[in-house]
Design a protein around this motif. Structure first.
Motif, short mmCIF file in Angstrom:
data_model
loop_
_atom_site.label_atom_id
_atom_site.label_comp_id
_atom_site.label_asym_id
_atom_site.label_seq_id
_atom_site.Cartn_x
_atom_site.Cartn_y
_atom_site.Cartn_z
N VAL B 161 1.08 -1.17 -0.06
CA VAL B 161 -0.06 -0.05 -0.39
C VAL B 161 0.31 1.09 -0.17
O VAL B 161 0.83 2.37 -0.59
CB VAL B 161 -0.91 -0.34 1.02
CG1 VAL B 161 -1.48 1.39 1.94
CG2 VAL B 161 -1.90 -1.02 1.08
N TYR B 162 2.00 1.13 1.50
CA TYR B 162 2.83 2.61 0.33
C TYR B 162 3.60 2.53 -0.43
O TYR B 162 3.60 3.56 -0.78
CB TYR B 162 3.98 2.30 2.07
CG TYR B 162 4.73 3.51 3.03
CD1 TYR B 162 3.58 4.65 2.71
CD2 TYR B 162 5.99 3.71 2.69
CE1 TYR B 162 4.78 5.53 2.72
CE2 TYR B 162 6.65 5.10 3.16
CZ TYR B 162 5.90 5.75 3.31
OH TYR B 162 6.86 6.93 3.62
N GLU B 164 2.10 1.88 -3.02
CA GLU B 164 1.34 2.12 -4.16
C GLU B 164 0.69 3.37 -4.01
O GLU B 164 0.94 4.29 -5.17
CB GLU B 164 -0.36 1.65 -3.30
CG GLU B 164 -1.16 1.89 -4.22
CD GLU B 164 -3.02 1.19 -3.85
OE1 GLU B 164 -2.21 0.53 -3.09
OE2 GLU B 164 -4.15 2.27 -4.04
N LEU B 165 0.53 4.58 -3.06
CA LEU B 165 1.01 5.98 -2.32
C LEU B 165 2.17 6.47 -3.19
O LEU B 165 1.74 7.46 -3.87
CB LEU B 165 1.28 6.07 -0.46
CG LEU B 165 0.92 7.82 -0.42
CD1 LEU B 165 0.80 8.41 -1.21
CD2 LEU B 165 0.92 7.23 1.18
N TRP B 204 11.83 9.62 -2.63
CA TRP B 204 11.37 8.32 -2.58
C TRP B 204 13.39 7.79 -2.57
O TRP B 204 12.84 6.58 -2.11
CB TRP B 204 10.85 7.73 -2.64
CG TRP B 204 9.47 8.11 -2.72
CD1 TRP B 204 8.56 9.90 -2.12
CD2 TRP B 204 8.25 7.13 -1.80
NE1 TRP B 204 7.45 9.81 -2.06
CE2 TRP B 204 6.83 8.54 -1.35
CE3 TRP B 204 7.67 6.02 -0.84
CZ2 TRP B 204 5.77 7.63 -0.68
CZ3 TRP B 204 7.20 5.90 -0.21
CH2 TRP B 204 5.71 6.77 0.45
N SER B 207 17.64 7.47 1.12
CA SER B 207 17.50 7.83 2.72
C SER B 207 17.37 9.25 2.92
O SER B 207 18.22 9.80 2.60
CB SER B 207 18.02 6.41 2.85
OG SER B 207 19.52 7.18 2.94
N GLN B 286 13.24 3.28 0.87
CA GLN B 286 11.64 3.24 1.61
C GLN B 286 9.92 2.97 0.31
O GLN B 286 8.70 3.21 1.12
CB GLN B 286 11.63 5.61 1.82
CG GLN B 286 13.04 5.72 1.83
CD GLN B 286 12.54 7.23 2.47
OE1 GLN B 286 11.71 7.08 3.58
NE2 GLN B 286 13.39 7.97 1.38
N PRO B 289 10.12 -1.70 1.78
CA PRO B 289 11.15 -1.83 3.19
C PRO B 289 11.35 -2.97 3.28
O PRO B 289 10.41 -4.20 2.58
CB PRO B 289 10.31 -1.34 3.48
CG PRO B 289 9.01 -1.98 2.84
CD PRO B 289 9.01 -1.31 1.80
N VAL B 291 11.09 -4.60 5.85
CA VAL B 291 10.40 -5.96 6.92
C VAL B 291 9.28 -6.48 5.58
O VAL B 291 8.64 -8.03 6.06
CB VAL B 291 9.60 -4.49 7.18
CG1 VAL B 291 7.88 -3.43 6.35
CG2 VAL B 291 8.11 -4.93 8.48
#
Lengths: 336, 336
Positions: B161-162, B164-165, B204, B207, B286, B289, B291
Motif C-alpha cells: 500500500v505504501y 502504491e501511494l 523516496w 534515504s 523506502q 522496505p 519488513v
C-alpha cells in the motif's frame, strides 16, 4: 466573528530586509494571567494550522497545559491568514510579493505581544508541534533568560537537507500548476497542483507502518484512495497556496542560530539555551527524524530526548496515546 | 543501430483483456548458451531502465554473473520503448490507449523467447533489481519447475500500500500537468509535471541518511538543488511520460499470486516457489522496505533474507560496495 484578537505591531522591519507596514499578530489567550505573571505558557501555531487547531492537541482542563492553571498564549505564525500573510496584506505586498518572514521575526513579534501588551517577563513553557515546536527552540535561543522550559514536538532547531527536499517538492507541485499563475490565481486556486502536493504530503506525513497496517481505516477511510482524496486533498484544498508557500519559505530557512548572537553557529545556539527541555520527536517522523533531535539534545545543556513511540509519523500528536506521552513529558517539565 | 534484438511475439492476448497485434519483445544476450543449455541467467529490466542499463549493475567478466560462463538474457519490460510500449505501438493502441500489461504477461513473453527461440528448459538464475527483481519472483512463481534460483533485489512479490501511494503521487504529478494533454503531448512532453515527479522520486529514492550526510556530493553534485536538477530532473526528462505511466500500472498491479494457479493467495504463491532464493532488500529502501521482504522470505520454502546495509535507499545497486554485497549473494546462489 473572529475567534482571535489582533496585536497591532505597527511597521515592522524584517530580518531579511523589507518592512511590513501595520503588521498584525493574531493571537488568542486562554486562562488567566496571575498576579505574579509567572503562569505563562506559549503554544505557537504550525504549518497549515490555525489558532483554533492548537487547543485540541495541547490544551485542556485537567491536561498538562490547563487553562485553569496557566495563562496560555497562542500566537499565529505569520503567513497562514490570521497574522499578516500573503492572503491578507494589501498591495504592494500582496500574494507572492509578501516579504520573507523568519522564525526570528515571528518570535520577536510574539515577544513584543507578551511584554508590551501583558507585561510578561517570564515564560513557564513554550510547547508546540512541527513549525510550532521550532518556535519553542527559537524562543529559547532568542530569549534564553525569559524561557524556563520548552517542549519541541516533532520539529528541529535547524531545517535539515532531507526536510528541505520534501518542502521543495511540495512547493514545486503548487507553483508548477499553470493555474497558480505566478501567485495571481485570485478566486481560482491551483487545485490540481495542490492535489499533487496533498499526495506527496501523504507519503511523508505518515509512516510506512501506518500504511502497511492500513491505520487510515481507524480514521474512517476504507481505502488508500479515500484517505488521499477525502482527507489529504480536502485538507490542502481548504488552504491558500500563497500562504502555504510563504510558510514553506519560513520553514526552509529555519535555523535558531541565524541571529546576531550566534552568527550561524548552531552548536553555540543550542548550548546557549537555558530552558529545561524535553525534546519529543516521533519515532517514525520522516522529515523530522529522531536522529536529528538526538544531535540537538546532545548539544543542549539541560535537555532530555523522549522519542514518541508512534507509527503516525509526523502526525503523532493527533493520536490520543501519543498525546498522552507528550502530556506526560510536559507535566514532568512543569512539575519536575 | 539498435543494441538489442526483437523477438516477434505475434498477436498476444493479455491477462487483463485486449490483444496486442505484432507484439515485440526486445532482448539482448551476452555469453554463449552451452550445449547442455544449463548456463542460463535472466536479468530483466526495471522501471525507467533500458536493456543497456542492466549490465553495469549485474553483469561483467569476473563478476557473479559472467558472460564468460553464463548465457545471459536481458529481456525488456513492456512499456519502456524497447519492447512494445505506448511510445512505439501504432493506433489504435497508441500512447494512453496502449493496453495494460501485467508482470504475468511479461514473464509469459519472456518464457516464449527462452523456449521457442533458444530451446531453453532450465534457468540457473533470475536476478534483477526493482521491477526487474519482481520479475524474478514472478518467474519463480509462474514457472516453478524451470527456475533454479532467484535473487530479487529491492523489490517485492506484491506491491504494498505504501508503495502504491508513492506510485500514485508520481503518476498524478505527470497527468496533472495540462501539458500532458491526456497523453497526446506529441513532441512537447509534460516537462513541468515530470520535474515535480523527479523531486518526489528524489525523496523516496534515497534515504534520509543519504541526504543528511550529503552523499550526493560523492556523485558530483555540490548542493541539493544541483542534485535535483542535474540528476533527477534530467533523468526523467529523458523518459517518455506515457511509457512511465504504463510501467507504473504494471508496478501497481504487481502480485505474483494474481494468476490461475494461486487465485490471489500470496502465501500460496510464495510457498510454491521451488527456486533457491536470496532476497536482497536495501536497509533504507523506502518503497520496498525490508519488513516486506522479511514476510515474503518467511512464506517461502527455500529462501534467505540478506538486507543490503546501504544508505542509498532503493538505489543501493548503484553503489560499488552494495553491488559487491549483491554479487556475493549471487555467487552463493550459483555455487552453493
Amino acid at each position: 466573528m473572529a475567534s482571535y484578537e489582533i496585536f497591532e505591531l505597527g511597521n515592522v522591519a524584517l530580518q531579511k530586509g523589507s518592512t511590513i507596514p501595520n503588521a498584525k499578530l493574531a493571537f488568542k489567550t486562554m486562562g488567566t494571567l496571575n498576579e505574579a505573571k509567572d503562569n505563562v505558557v506559549v503554544c505557537p501555531t504550525w504549518f497549515t494550522g490555525y489558532i483554533d487547531d492548537v487547543p485540541p492537541i495541547f490544551i485542556g482542563k485537567g491536561r498538562a497545559i490547563d487553562p485553569d492553571k496557566h495563562f496560555i498564549v497562542i500566537p499565529a505564525l505569520f503567513g497562514m491568514g490570521e497574522s499578516s500573510s500573503p492572503s491578507n496584506t494589501p498591495a504592494p505586498q500582496e500574494f507572492v510579493r509578501f516579504p520573507h518572514v523568519t522564525y526570528y521575526d515571528n518570535v520577536s513579534f510574539q515577544h513584543r505581544l507578551l511584554t508590551e501588551k501583558f507585561g510578561i517577563t517570564e515564560i513557564l513553557l513554550v510547547a508546540s508541534w512541527s513549525m510550532g515546536g521550532t518556535q519553542a527552540y527559537q524562543w529559547a535561543a532568542q530569549y534564553p533568560d525569559m524561557v524556563k522550559a520548552i517542549a519541541p514536538v516533532a520539529c528541529s532547531a535547524k531545517t535539515a537537507v532531507y526536510n528541505e527536499l520534501f518542502l521543495k517538492s511540495i512547493r514545486k507541485a503548487m507553483v508548477s500548476d499553470p493555474a497558480y499563475k505566478g501567485g495571481y490565481y485570485g478566486d481560482v486556486p491551483p487545485l490540481s497542483g495542490m492535489r499533487v502536493m496533498a499526495q506527496i504530503y501523504a507519503g511523508w506525513g505518515m509512516s510506512e507502518e501506518f500504511y502497511r497496517k492500513e491505520v487510515f481505516r481507524a480514521f474512517g477511510h476504507d481505502t488508500l484512495d479515500d484517505f488521499l482524496v477525502d482527507f489529504w486533498e480536502a485538507y490542502f484544498a481548504a488552504r491558500d497556496a500563497n500562504n502555504l508557500i510563504s510558510q514553506i519559505w519560513t520553514w526552509l530557512h529555519g535555523d535558531i542560530s541565524a541571529q546576531p548572537a550566534y552568527g550561524g553557529d548552531i552548536a553555540k545556539a543550542l548550548a546557549a539555551i537555558k530552558a529545561k527541555a524535553i525534546v519529543l520527536p516521533s519515532a517514525t517522523d520522516q522529515y523530522f527524524p529522531p536522529v536529528d533531535s538526538e544531535a540537538e539534545v546532545a548539544a543542549m545543556k539541560n535537555a532530555e530526548l523522549r522519542v514518541i513511540p508512534s507509527i503516525l509519523g509526523h502526525f503523532a500528536p493527533f493520536n490520543p496515546d501519543d498525546q498522552k506521552f507528550i502530556d506526560d513529558a510536559i507535566n514532568d517539565l512543569l512539575n519536575g
